[in-house]
Design an enzyme around this catalytic site. Structure first.
Site, PDB file in Angstrom:
ATOM      1  N   GLY A   1      16.708 -17.115 -12.516  1.00 11.87           N
ATOM      2  CA  GLY A   1      17.308 -18.364 -12.076  1.00 11.87           C
ATOM      3  C   GLY A   1      16.912 -19.540 -12.953  1.00 11.87           C
TER       4      GLY A   1
ATOM      5  N   ILE B   1      15.422 -22.544 -12.351  1.00 13.96           N
ATOM      6  CA  ILE B   1      14.078 -23.125 -12.240  1.00 13.96           C
ATOM      7  C   ILE B   1      13.011 -22.066 -12.484  1.00 13.96           C
ATOM      8  CG2 ILE B   1      12.461 -24.306 -10.710  1.00 13.96           C
ATOM      9  CD1 ILE B   1      14.981 -25.438  -9.249  1.00 13.96           C
TER      10      ILE B   1
ATOM     11  N   TYR C   1      23.212 -23.751   4.537  1.00 10.03           N
ATOM     12  CA  TYR C   1      22.209 -23.722   3.468  1.00 10.03           C
ATOM     13  C   TYR C   1      20.945 -24.460   3.906  1.00 10.03           C
ATOM     14  CZ  TYR C   1      19.927 -25.144  -0.907  1.00 10.03           C
ATOM     15  OH  TYR C   1      19.011 -25.388  -1.892  1.00 10.03           O
TER      16      TYR C   1
END
Length: 325
Positions: free
Chosen positions: A11, A13, A152
């Site tokens: 990903g 980050i 989310y």
């Protein structure tokens, strides 16, 4: 030298967190399921910058699979767990809320249970500024974020409170880091920075929800990664904002910066503002400064320039990355 278990390593980050940990001499045992939520080629691009480095091991593993995780935990003794694997994005969570709960909440529970079983005491959990929707700015960690307005945000809140339960019951030291609009080179193609750069360069009409005056506390990815590593410090249980810490900037300002750097004009289609989105975000980062000794160093302008330079340096491949909304 410490050994850390890192999730979501392909990903945006987590790949930078892995690089920074390796740079300082730590070992990183990492997992990612390489799902196709967005272009897998971009994930493999990030992973290629880390694979082969001393102290790094990668498993293609889904954190929803507890038995698969258990076998990795049995092979290694970790000094801490950094959970950056997540299903992100407000709008898509309205279309497929189930996967948000299984990945962001249930899988976090898998990790906490394995930490309890293996007596691993440090947990860093990535959370989101989306939890502050509806609150008054600037967003301070003490605000009561008990009314998430998207699946989310609700799934991230679930992970936060479960981490507290395991801190209280089993003494796990947990730092929850709430990220604010992360951007930078090799960013996610479902986020505005990547989409704006790509669509302006290709001369495509881009969608802006609302009138573009909405503002965000943009935070450069390297600053977020260094703050995540700083969060490995023992704190008990704390929630900490990681944001730009300055005046938030509008989407139109970002678009104008990109236009100038590319020498091209944006073609914009404006659509109605989405009810699950936030008009503005602004992080109070006083706690991060005091508790973690952290503050961001890269300005929005410098970060946008680095993002555009990465895009240019990786042409034509970067222009072929599939965008998601």
């Amino acid at each position: 030298m410490s050994k850390y278990f890192l999730t979501g390593v392909a990903g945006f980050i987590a790949s930078r967190v892995a690089e920074m940990l390796l740079d300082r001499g730590d070992s990183v045992i990492a997992v990612d399921n390489l799902n196709d939520y967005y272009d897998v080629g971009l994930k493999k691009h990030r992973l290629a910058n880390i694979e082969g480095r001393e102290g790094f091991a990668f498993y293609e593993q889904d954190i929803e699979d507890r038995s698969g995780l258990a076998s990795i935990f049995s092979e290694h003794q970790f000094d801490g767990v950094i959970n950056l694997a997540a299903r992100a994005g407000v709008r898509y969570s309205l279309e497929n809320p189930y996967v948000y709960m299984t990945t962001n909440a249930n899988a976090s529970l898998n990790l906490l249970e394995l930490m309890r079983e293996h007596e691993i005491k440090k947990y860093v959990l990535a959370s989101t500024s989306s939890l502050y929707a509806g609150q008054q700015m600037p967003f301070v960690e003490t605000l009561p974020v008990n009314t998430p307005i998207s699946p989310y945000a609700a799934s991230k809140k679930s992970a936060e409170v479960m981490a507290y339960s395991y801190h209280y019951l089993f003494g796990i030291d947990a730092t929850v880091v709430r990220y604010f609009t992360v951007f930078g080179p090799a960013g996610r193609p479902d986020m505005c920075m990547f989409r704006f750069i790509s669509q302006i360069d290709r001369g495509e009409t881009m969608t802006v929800y609302g009138d573009g005056s909405q503002t965000r506390d943009f935070t450069y990815v390297d600053d977020i990664a260094s703050g995540t590593i700083a969060a490995l410090k023992p704190v008990g249980y704390e929630i900490v904002n990681l944001g730009g810490g300055k005046e938030p900037v509008s989407l139109i300002y970002i678009i104008n910066l990109i236009e100038e750097l590319l020498g091209k004009k944006a073609m914009i289609e404006y659509k109605d503002f989405h009810s699950a989105d936030m008009k503005s975000t602004s992080a109070d980062i006083g706690k991060a400064k005091e508790l973690l000794g952290w503050e961001p160093t890269v300005s929005v302008e410098e970060g946008v320039q680095k993002s555009v330079e990465w895009y240019k340096d990786n042409l034509p491949w970067s222009s072929e990355i599939k965008l998601t909304d």
